[in-house]
Design a protein around this motif. Structure first.
Motif, PDB file in Angstrom:
ATOM      1  N   ALA A  93      45.499  55.324  67.641  1.00 49.70           N
ATOM      2  CA  ALA A  93      46.935  55.458  67.882  1.00 49.70           C
ATOM      3  C   ALA A  93      47.319  54.850  69.231  1.00 49.70           C
ATOM      4  O   ALA A  93      48.344  54.167  69.350  1.00 49.70           O
ATOM      5  CB  ALA A  93      47.332  56.936  67.835  1.00 49.70           C
ATOM      6  N   MET A  94      46.493  55.092  70.264  1.00 47.62           N
ATOM      7  CA  MET A  94      46.781  54.527  71.581  1.00 47.62           C
ATOM      8  C   MET A  94      46.673  53.002  71.556  1.00 47.62           C
ATOM      9  O   MET A  94      47.446  52.304  72.215  1.00 47.62           O
ATOM     10  CB  MET A  94      45.820  55.098  72.623  1.00 47.62           C
ATOM     11  N   ALA A  95      45.709  52.491  70.782  1.00 46.61           N
ATOM     12  CA  ALA A  95      45.567  51.040  70.673  1.00 46.61           C
ATOM     13  C   ALA A  95      46.800  50.423  70.023  1.00 46.61           C
ATOM     14  O   ALA A  95      47.315  49.393  70.482  1.00 46.61           O
ATOM     15  CB  ALA A  95      44.309  50.690  69.870  1.00 46.61           C
ATOM     16  N   VAL A  96      47.296  51.055  68.959  1.00 48.44           N
ATOM     17  CA  VAL A  96      48.503  50.560  68.293  1.00 48.44           C
ATOM     18  C   VAL A  96      49.694  50.618  69.248  1.00 48.44           C
ATOM     19  O   VAL A  96      50.492  49.678  69.325  1.00 48.44           O
ATOM     20  CB  VAL A  96      48.784  51.390  67.022  1.00 48.44           C
ATOM     21  N   ALA A  97      49.808  51.716  70.008  1.00 44.74           N
ATOM     22  CA  ALA A  97      50.912  51.860  70.957  1.00 44.74           C
ATOM     23  C   ALA A  97      50.861  50.782  72.026  1.00 44.74           C
ATOM     24  O   ALA A  97      51.881  50.177  72.379  1.00 44.74           O
ATOM     25  CB  ALA A  97      50.868  53.247  71.594  1.00 44.74           C
ATOM     26  N   ALA A  98      49.660  50.530  72.546  1.00 41.81           N
ATOM     27  CA  ALA A  98      49.514  49.517  73.590  1.00 41.81           C
ATOM     28  C   ALA A  98      49.866  48.129  73.064  1.00 41.81           C
ATOM     29  O   ALA A  98      50.598  47.373  73.713  1.00 41.81           O
ATOM     30  CB  ALA A  98      48.083  49.532  74.121  1.00 41.81           C
ATOM     31  N   GLY A 154      55.559  53.476  73.638  1.00 40.36           N
ATOM     32  CA  GLY A 154      54.137  53.465  73.322  1.00 40.36           C
ATOM     33  C   GLY A 154      53.313  52.913  74.468  1.00 40.36           C
ATOM     34  O   GLY A 154      52.229  53.428  74.772  1.00 40.36           O
ATOM     35  N   MET A 155      53.825  51.874  75.127  1.00 37.44           N
ATOM     36  CA  MET A 155      53.136  51.325  76.293  1.00 37.44           C
ATOM     37  C   MET A 155      53.018  52.382  77.387  1.00 37.44           C
ATOM     38  O   MET A 155      51.963  52.528  78.029  1.00 37.44           O
ATOM     39  CB  MET A 155      53.890  50.103  76.808  1.00 37.44           C
ATOM     40  N   ALA A 156      54.100  53.141  77.615  1.00 34.62           N
ATOM     41  CA  ALA A 156      54.078  54.195  78.630  1.00 34.62           C
ATOM     42  C   ALA A 156      53.024  55.251  78.290  1.00 34.62           C
ATOM     43  O   ALA A 156      52.279  55.711  79.170  1.00 34.62           O
ATOM     44  CB  ALA A 156      55.456  54.830  78.760  1.00 34.62           C
ATOM     45  N   LEU A 157      52.942  55.636  77.022  1.00 32.33           N
ATOM     46  CA  LEU A 157      51.952  56.632  76.605  1.00 32.33           C
ATOM     47  C   LEU A 157      50.527  56.111  76.805  1.00 32.33           C
ATOM     48  O   LEU A 157      49.637  56.861  77.225  1.00 32.33           O
ATOM     49  CB  LEU A 157      52.177  57.009  75.142  1.00 32.33           C
ATOM     50  N   TRP A 158      50.318  54.846  76.484  1.00 30.97           N
ATOM     51  CA  TRP A 158      48.984  54.269  76.677  1.00 30.97           C
ATOM     52  C   TRP A 158      48.611  54.263  78.152  1.00 30.97           C
ATOM     53  O   TRP A 158      47.487  54.620  78.529  1.00 30.97           O
ATOM     54  CB  TRP A 158      48.947  52.851  76.109  1.00 30.97           C
ATOM     55  N   ARG A 159      49.564  53.875  79.018  1.00 32.18           N
ATOM     56  CA  ARG A 159      49.289  53.889  80.455  1.00 32.18           C
ATOM     57  C   ARG A 159      49.017  55.311  80.936  1.00 32.18           C
ATOM     58  O   ARG A 159      48.185  55.533  81.819  1.00 32.18           O
ATOM     59  CB  ARG A 159      50.464  53.282  81.219  1.00 32.18           C
ATOM     60  N   VAL A 198      45.030  59.474  82.753  1.00 37.80           N
ATOM     61  CA  VAL A 198      44.409  60.785  82.553  1.00 37.80           C
ATOM     62  C   VAL A 198      42.909  60.673  82.287  1.00 37.80           C
ATOM     63  O   VAL A 198      42.096  61.369  82.916  1.00 37.80           O
ATOM     64  CB  VAL A 198      45.101  61.533  81.401  1.00 37.80           C
ATOM     65  N   VAL A 199      42.524  59.805  81.358  1.00 40.89           N
ATOM     66  CA  VAL A 199      41.114  59.731  80.948  1.00 40.89           C
ATOM     67  C   VAL A 199      40.432  58.447  81.386  1.00 40.89           C
ATOM     68  O   VAL A 199      39.221  58.295  81.210  1.00 40.89           O
ATOM     69  CB  VAL A 199      40.984  59.892  79.419  1.00 40.89           C
ATOM     70  N   GLY A 200      41.182  57.503  81.945  1.00 41.01           N
ATOM     71  CA  GLY A 200      40.601  56.236  82.366  1.00 41.01           C
ATOM     72  C   GLY A 200      40.820  55.141  81.339  1.00 41.01           C
ATOM     73  O   GLY A 200      41.043  55.420  80.160  1.00 41.01           O
ATOM     74  N   GLY A 201      40.762  53.903  81.807  1.00 40.20           N
ATOM     75  CA  GLY A 201      40.992  52.773  80.927  1.00 40.20           C
ATOM     76  C   GLY A 201      39.711  52.131  80.456  1.00 40.20           C
ATOM     77  O   GLY A 201      38.604  52.594  80.755  1.00 40.20           O
ATOM     78  N   ALA A 202      39.869  51.035  79.705  1.00 45.84           N
ATOM     79  CA  ALA A 202      38.708  50.300  79.200  1.00 45.84           C
ATOM     80  C   ALA A 202      38.024  49.568  80.342  1.00 45.84           C
ATOM     81  O   ALA A 202      38.638  49.254  81.361  1.00 45.84           O
ATOM     82  CB  ALA A 202      39.163  49.308  78.128  1.00 45.84           C
ATOM     83  N   GLY A 203      36.752  49.297  80.180  1.00 45.79           N
ATOM     84  CA  GLY A 203      36.012  48.555  81.189  1.00 45.79           C
ATOM     85  C   GLY A 203      35.220  49.460  82.109  1.00 45.79           C
ATOM     86  O   GLY A 203      35.481  50.664  82.201  1.00 45.79           O
TER      87      GLY A 203
END
Length: 281
Positions: free
Chosen positions: A22-27, A87-92, A97-102
């Motif tokens: 869901a976060m991937a789709v939002a981003a 959706g972009m705001a939610l992904w950010r 909160v949990v950290g990003g990719a990489g």
């Protein structure tokens, strides 16, 4: 491990996978919406470069929304863009909160940057949705007028000129940072380059360098105008995106320079679409 525990664990893993999807789709939707806005700003700026008035539009986010509103199914497009930016705001927010990719996605500096971007995209999403709902003074407001009003208000404070000057210097530094990072192609770190064809990587590199450099140049010049406003104590010297772009046209070879910047902003829009396709999220 008994069957019940395995079932609970499996459900937890499935839920986390669903949340991640869901976060991937939002981003990706958010990157697509951002790209559309930048592409339209670039088109308006290109009109201005050759002596036009941009079709009566400001070369900024408000002008881009006005362009969308006038298209067939414009209202639906506005709602879609606003929802995608939410959706972009939610992904950010999830990155904060949990950290990003990489490998460095959980660093405090990365989380802080993600939190700041979350606030920015939440504000932009709200303004677009408000505009779609009928508040025409929300998302379509002139960036020049807002910049002037904020600068004028801050300059009345006891330390106002210093604050405006500090903000201007920060914007200049941010613009240069954006341009340098684009020139160094650091955006590759966030792309799934292994999933791209050689041609796609080449095109994305060109779009990323051209788009990031143009975007950085606009930021840096806007910051210079803010510095001038602080030094001269004249809020009218501070410029939003539209006036900043029009200032390029007033320079020697200005129409050509503005056209180059406009094409760069449009390139950044298409580069955002590349992020929608290949970004690691």
């Amino acid at each position: 491990m008994d069957t019940a525990s395995m079932t609970v664990r499996g459900r937890g893993q499935a839920r986390r996978a669903a949340d991640s999807t869901a976060m991937a789709v939002a981003a990706r939707a958010g990157f697509a919406a951002r790209g559309l806005i930048y592409l339209l700003v670039g088109v308006i700026a290109l009109r201005i470069a050759w002596g036009g008035d941009g079709g009566g539009r400001q070369a900024d986010r408000g002008g881009a929304l006005g362009e969308l509103a006038d298209k067939p199914f414009g209202a639906a497009l506005l709602w879609a863009v606003g929802a995608a930016l939410a959706g972009m705001a939610l992904w950010r927010l999830s990155e904060a909160v949990v950290g990003g990719a990489g490998p460095d996605g959980t660093k405090p500096s990365k989380r802080a940057a993600a939190a700041a971007r979350c606030v920015f995209y939440a504000f932009v999403s709200f303004s677009v949705l408000a505009y779609a709902a009928g508040d025409k003074g929300s998302g379509s407001g002139s960036s020049d007028r807002r910049t002037h009003d904020v600068t004028a208000a801050v300059l009345t404070w006891p330390a106002g000129p210093w604050l405006v000057g500090a903000a201007g210097a920060a914007v200049v530094i941010t613009g240069l940072w954006i341009a340098v990072r684009a020139a160094r192609k650091t955006f590759r770190r966030h792309l799934r380059t292994g999933a791209m064809s050689p041609r796609a990587r080449q095109v994305t590199d060109v779009l990323g360098v051209a788009g990031g450099t143009a975007r950085g140049a606009v930021f840096a010049v806007a910051g210079v105008f803010a510095l001038v406003a602080a030094v001269q104590h004249r809020p009218g010297k501070a410029k939003g995106m539209d006036d900043t772009l029009r200032a390029f046209r007033d320079l020697p070879a200005g129409p050509w320079l503005l056209a180059l910047i406009a094409l760069g902003l449009a390139a950044f829009g298409v580069f955002s679409w590349c992020n929608a396709r290949w970004r690691e999220v």
